[in-house]
Structures are given as C-alpha cells and as structure tokens.
Design an enzyme around this catalytic site. Sequence first.
Site, PDB file in Angstrom:
ATOM      1  N   SER A 141       0.855  -1.195   0.000  1.00 26.68           N
ATOM      2  CA  SER A 141       0.000   0.000   0.000  1.00 26.68           C
ATOM      3  C   SER A 141       0.881   1.231   0.000  1.00 26.68           C
ATOM      4  O   SER A 141       2.022   1.191   0.477  1.00 26.68           O
ATOM      5  CB  SER A 141      -0.893   0.000   1.246  1.00 26.68           C
ATOM      6  N   TYR A 165       0.464   0.055  10.841  1.00 30.07           N
ATOM      7  CA  TYR A 165       0.055  -0.333   9.494  1.00 30.07           C
ATOM      8  C   TYR A 165       1.166  -0.028   8.495  1.00 30.07           C
ATOM      9  O   TYR A 165       1.487  -0.863   7.643  1.00 30.07           O
ATOM     10  CB  TYR A 165      -1.218   0.405   9.106  1.00 30.07           C
TER      11      TYR A 165
END
Length: 319
Positions: free
Chosen positions: A162, A188
């Site tokens: 990502s 994350y």
Amino acid sequence: MARFISSSNSAFTATSTAEEVLERVDLRGKSAVVTGASSGIGIETARALAGAGAHVVLAVRDVPAGRRAADDILRTHPAASLDVRGLDLADLDSVGRFTSDFSGPLHLLINNAGIMMTPELRTAQGWELQFATNHLGHFALALGLHPRLRAAGGGRIVSVSSSGHGMSDIRYEDLFFDRGAYDPGHAYGQSKTANVLFAVEATRRWAPERITANAVMPGGIWTNLQRHWEPRALAEAKSYVERAGIAMKSPAQGAATSIFAAASPLLEGIGGLYLEDCQEAETVPEIVNGTHGVRDYALDPESAARLWEVSRELLRQNS
C-alpha cells in the site's frame, strides 16, 4: 533511474480491470492461492484468475464467507475451478496446517489479505496484530509453500502492499510497540513496508529457483479494509479525496495490478519491484497525493535481508 515496467511497455492503466489484464492470457493448468479472497480486491483477483482458467484456492479466515465468494465467482464463471480453505494469518498453527495440507505445484501465490489501522491488539505470541497478520503470517505462508512454488518451475508471488508504507519504515528497535506508545498508522505503515521488503529479499533468495516476488499498490479503494477507522477519520479521508480530485478505483480495478504482477509476460523472471497502476512506481521522497510512489527504504536490500532474518527468528522462537 530507468524502470523495467512503465507506460511505454505496459498497455494498462489505473482504470484497467483485472479481467482486462487477463483478456489474452491462458492460465489453464496453473494453480493459485489468494489470501483474503472473500471480499474486496481479493474476490476480484480470484474471479479474474479463475476466469482465465487457473485452479484457485480461496484462502480465507471466514470459511462460510469464502464459500459465498466462491458461489459468486461461479455465477460469473460457471466452469471455474475453485477450492475454499481456512487460513488465519494471525495463527501460526493455522498457517502450518494450510501449508502442510497443500499438495502439487503452486504457480501463483497472491498475498492479498490484510488489516488496517486496528486498535492495539496482539496475537498469542504477543505480536502486534497488523505486523503479525500483514507480514509475519504471509512470510510463514510463503516459507511453507516454498517447495510448492519451486515445483511449479516458475512460481510468482504477489505481495499486496500500500502507499500506506509511507507512514513508517520498519521499527526494528520496537517492532511490536512494547516500549513506545501504540500508533495504528505507524503499525500499518511498517507492515506495508515489510510487504515490499519481503518481495525484494524473496526474489534475491529464490530467483535461482525461478521464483520471483513483486509488491503492488492496488490504488485507492473503499472496501472493508477501512472498517477499523474512526467514523470521523473516514469522513475526513473521503472529504480529502474529493477535494484533491483523487480518482478512487472499483475493486475490479484495484485487483488489476495484482493480476498484472501475477500473469504479465513483461514480468517473466523479474521480481523485487513495487508496482502501481500496472506500472513500476517511481521512488519518491514522500508519497504523492497519498497514493503514488514508493519510498526508498521499502526497496533497501540491506533492510530486506535484515527483516527476513528477524522474521525467520521470530517464527523459529514460536515454532
């Protein structure tokens, strides 16, 4: 620096769908595992692979949801060859059962499953859940399936990362927030950086066995991945996207770069790349508009080798 894959040699763009990428590709006789295949870009990745003739294993934590996803794919492709198997990436015993039960060659491993911005949660080993699920679980899965990938004589791994990797490099000094305050964004971010570093080191180690790995950025997509966001944060993110004019993708468009990495002839024998919009991303000092580019630390070969050893030691200690 010149890139291997760019708009000059990839016919696909941000608006391409997964099935468009596979329009002229025949995957009959190939086998694929897609983690997190019960929803979002996972089901669209599985749908496209099955539509091109591959036998697809939907590796899912929620088996009933996986069966519903398989039924949905069969409505699109009645002749699809599908299997649904349970896999909880946060549970090493579950990963071990999955890999030990898998037989035959494996041509495509799509490490797609992920969680995002969760509250502070830990596995049975005490590992922070985002790093454990997004990276360590997939790392253990790839190690366990390595003999199957080797048997395929040209296995490919797709590591779904990502642009969120721009929030954090690997925090080697405190991987699991044991000493510092927990930050869901940093947790994350480092897990997504780890996904890229895995592709770099897996390719370095396994390319002589004709196994390559590439990391992909699917693009901006509203899916269940954002389910842990605070409502206010989600509203602010959607407002920013609208103000900035950022084009969001459908799940089928979001799956396109995973499919490109899995099946494009342009990537035959090539690994260790970070791809976005079916092209190789530019290395940037900061992520552009929150979606484009790759940070240099995510491609650093020394960090990739270090992370591999750290990860392997963590698995060894908990085997």
